[in-house]
Scaffold this motif. Structure first.
Motif, PDB file in Angstrom:
ATOM      1  N   ASP A   2       0.851  -1.183   0.000  1.00 39.77           N
ATOM      2  CA  ASP A   2       0.000   0.000   0.000  1.00 39.77           C
ATOM      3  C   ASP A   2       0.893   1.241   0.000  1.00 39.77           C
ATOM      4  O   ASP A   2       1.511   1.572   1.016  1.00 39.77           O
ATOM      5  N   THR A   3       0.974   1.948  -1.137  1.00 40.17           N
ATOM      6  CA  THR A   3       1.863   3.108  -1.215  1.00 40.17           C
ATOM      7  C   THR A   3       1.433   4.214  -0.261  1.00 40.17           C
ATOM      8  O   THR A   3       2.283   4.922   0.291  1.00 40.17           O
ATOM      9  N   ASP A  10      -0.840   8.646  -2.523  1.00 47.63           N
ATOM     10  CA  ASP A  10      -1.004   7.812  -3.697  1.00 47.63           C
ATOM     11  C   ASP A  10      -0.060   8.352  -4.768  1.00 47.63           C
ATOM     12  O   ASP A  10       0.158   9.560  -4.873  1.00 47.63           O
ATOM     13  N   ALA A  11       0.497   7.478  -5.582  1.00 48.49           N
ATOM     14  CA  ALA A  11       1.430   7.868  -6.637  1.00 48.49           C
ATOM     15  C   ALA A  11       2.522   8.794  -6.091  1.00 48.49           C
ATOM     16  O   ALA A  11       2.667   9.932  -6.527  1.00 48.49           O
ATOM     17  N   GLY A 187       7.835  -3.995  -4.303  1.00 48.67           N
ATOM     18  CA  GLY A 187       7.509  -3.175  -5.455  1.00 48.67           C
ATOM     19  C   GLY A 187       8.610  -3.315  -6.482  1.00 48.67           C
ATOM     20  O   GLY A 187       9.684  -3.834  -6.194  1.00 48.67           O
ATOM     21  N   VAL A 208       3.120  -2.618 -15.930  1.00 47.86           N
ATOM     22  CA  VAL A 208       1.849  -2.587 -15.204  1.00 47.86           C
ATOM     23  C   VAL A 208       0.910  -3.675 -15.722  1.00 47.86           C
ATOM     24  O   VAL A 208       0.243  -4.373 -14.938  1.00 47.86           O
ATOM     25  N   ASP A 212      -0.469  -6.787 -13.493  1.00 52.13           N
ATOM     26  CA  ASP A 212      -1.897  -7.053 -13.324  1.00 52.13           C
ATOM     27  C   ASP A 212      -2.273  -8.445 -13.816  1.00 52.13           C
ATOM     28  O   ASP A 212      -3.087  -9.142 -13.197  1.00 52.13           O
ATOM     29  N   PRO A 219       3.474  -2.387  -6.462  1.00 51.05           N
ATOM     30  CA  PRO A 219       3.425  -1.118  -7.194  1.00 51.05           C
ATOM     31  C   PRO A 219       4.601  -0.990  -8.154  1.00 51.05           C
ATOM     32  O   PRO A 219       5.703  -1.482  -7.883  1.00 51.05           O
ATOM     33  N   ASP A 239       2.663   3.721 -10.415  1.00 50.47           N
ATOM     34  CA  ASP A 239       2.199   3.916  -9.040  1.00 50.47           C
ATOM     35  C   ASP A 239       3.077   4.877  -8.254  1.00 50.47           C
ATOM     36  O   ASP A 239       2.777   5.193  -7.101  1.00 50.47           O
ATOM     37  N   ARG A 273      -2.963  13.432  -9.748  1.00 48.58           N
ATOM     38  CA  ARG A 273      -3.199  12.471  -8.660  1.00 48.58           C
ATOM     39  C   ARG A 273      -4.117  13.062  -7.597  1.00 48.58           C
ATOM     40  O   ARG A 273      -4.470  14.224  -7.639  1.00 48.58           O
TER      41      ARG A 273
END
Length: 273
Positions: A2-3, A10-11, A187, A208, A212, A219, A239, A273
């Motif tokens: 979880d970033t 986020d990002a 990550g 990415v 996925d 991330p 991310d 973002r």
């Protein structure tokens, strides 16, 4: 990973503290000494924080030519004190990268300096570099983290810059899967060919998509060549970003951090973002 939990955003935008040569390195400044090292680290960390980055990462950038995978104990000691200086200068998450590829040392430095994450350039597999053939030591890095009971995340490069894969085949796909699954990286990092060179957007998109498709919770960070002009497009896919050269005065990697350049890039990131 979880970033937001690690980076508070986020990002996230991670700014680089590129250290001058440390004691023992060929270009170490004996006249300036250790005081100059800490002054430079503190200055850049403070400027990065003032400009609005979400985290900072410190690395022994000035130590070229680099040891391939086992830096001297003196380097570990110096990096630990400098990482602590960075931690005190910037009230932000801190990362450590021990060049060229000493992941276990990076974890030890991070644990001792109360840092939050490390970057490992060759975590799995093998690469041909200017230091010769470098083999990943995920087995040692993961066990060092466990033995030290260190709450430190590992970001592992995929197709790392300044190198070429030793083996043939679809290395990026294999490296991404192996790093996150068997190497236990939290990550992955996608970079251009050299420091400061742009990371192709299609390479980020491919990483990415592969992540996925594999169902991995890892991330994807962009690790080189990010600028105020490109960060928006990159963060629309990735991310997070790790930025060094573009945040320096005049866009020169070895120059001090420019608060204005940091603010410009962070503003461009905030727009998406």
């Amino acid at each position: 990973m979880d970033t937001r939990a690690i980076f508070g955003a986020d990002a996230p935008v991670v700014g680089m503290v590129h250290l001058p040569p440390l004691p023992g390195a060929p270009r170490y400044d004996r006249d300036g000494g250790r005081d100059a090292l800490h002054e430079a680290a503190r200055r850049d960390a403070e400027r990065l924080a003032e400009g609005g980055v979400d985290a900072v990462m410190v690395e022994n950038f000035g130590d070229a030519p680099f040891y391939p995978d086992d830096v001297p104990k003196a380097t570990v000691a110096e990096l630990t004190t400098l990482a602590r200086t960075v931690r005190e200068a910037a009230d932000l998450p801190v990362g450590v990268n021990v060049l060229r590829n000493d992941g276990p040392a990076a974890v030890a430095v991070a644990a001792a300096a109360d840092a939050d994450f490390v970057r490992v350039n060759v975590h799995v597999g093998a690469r041909v570099t200017d230091q010769g053939v470098i083999e990943g030591k995920a087995h040692e890095t993961a066990r060092r983290r466990e033995r030290l009971d260190a709450d430190v995340r590992v970001l592992a490069d995929v197709d790392v810059k300044h190198s070429a894969p030793l083996g043939a085949g679809d290395y990026e796909a294999e490296s991404l899967a192996e790093s996150a699954e068997r190497g236990l990286a939290d990550g992955v990092v996608v970079s251009g060919a050299r420091t400061g060179l742009a990371t192709p957007l299609d390479a980020v998109e491919d990483a990415v998509e592969r992540r996925d498709a594999l169902g991995l919770d890892a991330p994807v960070f962009v690790g080189s060549g990010v600028t105020a002009e490109t960060v928006g497009d990159l963060l629309a896919v990735a991310d997070g970003v790790i930025v060094g050269t573009a945040l320096k005065a005049g866009g020169e990697t070895t120059n001090p951090v420019s608060v204005g350049r940091v603010e410009e890039l962070v503003a461009a990131a905030d727009a998406v973002r």
